[in-house]
Design an enzyme around this catalytic site. Sequence first.
Site, PDB file in Angstrom:
ATOM      1  NE  ARG A  33     -20.775 -19.873  17.152  1.00  0.00           N
ATOM      2  CZ  ARG A  33     -20.059 -19.279  18.105  1.00  0.00           C
ATOM      3  NH1 ARG A  33     -18.756 -19.436  18.153  1.00  0.00           N
ATOM      4  NH2 ARG A  33     -20.637 -18.530  19.030  1.00  0.00           N
ATOM      5  CG  ASP A  55      -8.977 -21.970  22.516  1.00  0.00           C
ATOM      6  OD1 ASP A  55      -8.135 -22.366  23.347  1.00  0.00           O
ATOM      7  OD2 ASP A  55      -9.722 -20.986  22.726  1.00  0.00           O
ATOM      8  CG  ASN A  97      -8.783 -20.804  30.054  1.00  0.00           C
ATOM      9  OD1 ASN A  97      -9.991 -20.930  30.284  1.00  0.00           O
ATOM     10  ND2 ASN A  97      -8.096 -19.739  30.422  1.00  0.00           N
ATOM     11  N   GLY A  99     -12.951 -21.779  26.205  1.00  0.00           N
ATOM     12  CA  GLY A  99     -14.340 -21.559  26.629  1.00  0.00           C
ATOM     13  C   GLY A  99     -15.326 -22.126  25.622  1.00  0.00           C
ATOM     14  CB  SER A 173     -23.115 -15.041  24.266  1.00  0.00           C
ATOM     15  OG  SER A 173     -21.855 -15.294  23.653  1.00  0.00           O
ATOM     16  CG  ASP A 299     -13.088 -12.154  22.825  1.00  0.00           C
ATOM     17  OD1 ASP A 299     -13.517 -12.048  23.987  1.00  0.00           O
ATOM     18  OD2 ASP A 299     -13.197 -13.195  22.148  1.00  0.00           O
ATOM     19  CG  ASN A 322     -20.069 -10.979  30.503  1.00  0.00           C
ATOM     20  OD1 ASN A 322     -20.565 -10.905  31.612  1.00  0.00           O
ATOM     21  ND2 ASN A 322     -20.745 -11.337  29.432  1.00  0.00           N
ATOM     22  CD  GLU A 327      -9.405 -16.536  27.140  1.00  0.00           C
ATOM     23  OE1 GLU A 327     -10.275 -15.768  27.603  1.00  0.00           O
ATOM     24  OE2 GLU A 327      -9.371 -16.859  25.948  1.00  0.00           O
ATOM     25  NE  ARG A 330      -9.141 -11.742  27.950  1.00  0.00           N
ATOM     26  CZ  ARG A 330      -9.646 -12.414  26.922  1.00  0.00           C
ATOM     27  NH1 ARG A 330     -10.754 -11.971  26.329  1.00  0.00           N
ATOM     28  NH2 ARG A 330      -9.062 -13.502  26.479  1.00  0.00           N
ATOM     29  CG  HIS A 379      -5.443 -15.682  23.751  1.00  0.00           C
ATOM     30  ND1 HIS A 379      -6.243 -15.798  22.642  1.00  0.00           N
ATOM     31  CD2 HIS A 379      -6.322 -15.625  24.795  1.00  0.00           C
ATOM     32  CE1 HIS A 379      -7.501 -15.833  23.001  1.00  0.00           C
ATOM     33  NE2 HIS A 379      -7.582 -15.747  24.296  1.00  0.00           N
ATOM     34  NE  ARG A 380      -9.358 -12.673  22.501  1.00  0.00           N
ATOM     35  CZ  ARG A 380      -9.067 -13.090  21.265  1.00  0.00           C
ATOM     36  NH1 ARG A 380      -8.153 -12.456  20.560  1.00  0.00           N
ATOM     37  NH2 ARG A 380      -9.681 -14.124  20.731  1.00  0.00           N
ATOM     38  CE  LYS A 405      -8.123 -19.808  25.637  1.00  0.00           C
ATOM     39  NZ  LYS A 405      -9.346 -19.398  24.966  1.00  0.00           N
TER      40      LYS A 405
END
Length: 425
Positions: A33, A55, A97, A99, A173, A299, A322, A327, A330, A379-380, A405
């Site tokens: 941001r 990212d 990737n 987002g 979002s 996440d 969602n 990625e 999940r 990554h997660r 990422k």
Amino acid sequence: MPKTLPPAYTVIPPGRPLSGRVSPPGSKSITNRALLLAALAKGTSRLTGALKSKDTVLMAEALRQMGVVVEEPDVQSFLVTSSGSLTSPARPLSLGNAGTATRFLTAAVATINGTVVVDGDEDMRLRPIRPLVEALRSLGIEANAPTGCPPVTILGTGRFGKGRVEIDASLSSQYVSALLMAAPFGEGPIEVALAGHDIGARGYVDLTLAAMRSFGAKVEETLPGTWLVQPTGYTATDFHVEPDASAATYLWGIEALTGGTIDLGVSPDAFTQPDAAAQAVLAQFPHMPAVIDGSQMQDAVPTMAVVAAFNNHPVRFVGIANLRVKETDRIRAVANELNRIRPGLAREDGDDLIVASDPALMQAANRAETSRIETYHDHRIAMSFALAGLRVGNVTILDPACTGKTYPEYWDMLASLGVELVPTS
Ligand SMILES: O=C(O)C1=C[C@@H](OP(=O)(O)O)[C@@H](O)[C@H](O)C1
Ligand SMILES: C=C(OP(=O)(O)O)C(=O)O
């Protein structure tokens, strides 16, 4: 230079509590941001505490392609100098990737007088963006995404429109955040309104509003789910990025599973990011709630789900539909890989994830079986399943480099706590 990691790491259960001091990296959400808002503000902004990872590097590189000077005075800072507007890039923006970068830039480049193509990698090309494209069109901006996913072509005229725009944010979002951050470039006030009640994690919109205000924007929530943005543009400023709450969830997971104490240098209630709410859930281990609503800490769900596998009783994760468009899917990935650790450990139920839980796994450090964990470029999945390897023997995490990422130092962090990682082919 990022170092080359082996094709896989096998995690050796440490057999003792892991304790120490670990500072999580800067927040990905806030860094991306702040980079964008600094690029839209005339003058120089210094961003400190920032994340340098795939990212954010992709975001910075895209901004450079559009005439913004982004310097990197040290490992946690960006110095952003801009004329206050973006210029047409010579080639498509390639955003991997990421987002945040993909969605935020899709709206922001509509302020340019020229054609911009926003694209990502093969995984990003499966992540929906149509609601954002439709919202831009309703503002009079010509934008096309034939597959409903990137690539998106935006044929800007330099006019961002004005008035009311409705957006269906049930899938992400980030669409709302993207519109809000571009809205100060409207030809008049812009009202961004949710179509319907559903939105992913609302806390990310609050992060967006806070960052916008730091860069001088005037934005108010006039009704629940409706925000009015004045056409002020942005003012350059110095901005400090807080640590990443999603990264912190792995540290809280380590505490839960090993019984250690990790000093993060920041208390859970000091975070403004939604995933910080996971700390209170993880702290209840081995008595985590039987039903966990992941909708406002999305996440953190892979982290909580892996820890839940060791809980005293099963856990059902709800509100997580969602997760299918992150990625990777999940819900499926976590279920598949938990079942690789012990068949029957997890299953999908519609869009819920049920983790059966098996407290005996806390004593499985010397088991004979092996589990090679697929990470799906996510990554997660890599970071959360490494936690399982702290208690279960022979857990091998494939493609450990995918943590770059958002957390390039993840494996170094584990090693710094004393975890042995064996390079594996
Ligand atoms: O706005 C943001 O910074 C983010 C919003 C969330 O995505 P969705 O809005 O797509 O759920 C989150 O999963 C992502 O990692 C970061
Ligand atoms: C969903 C994520 O990222 P993004 O949407 O920004 O690609 C994430 O970091 O878990």
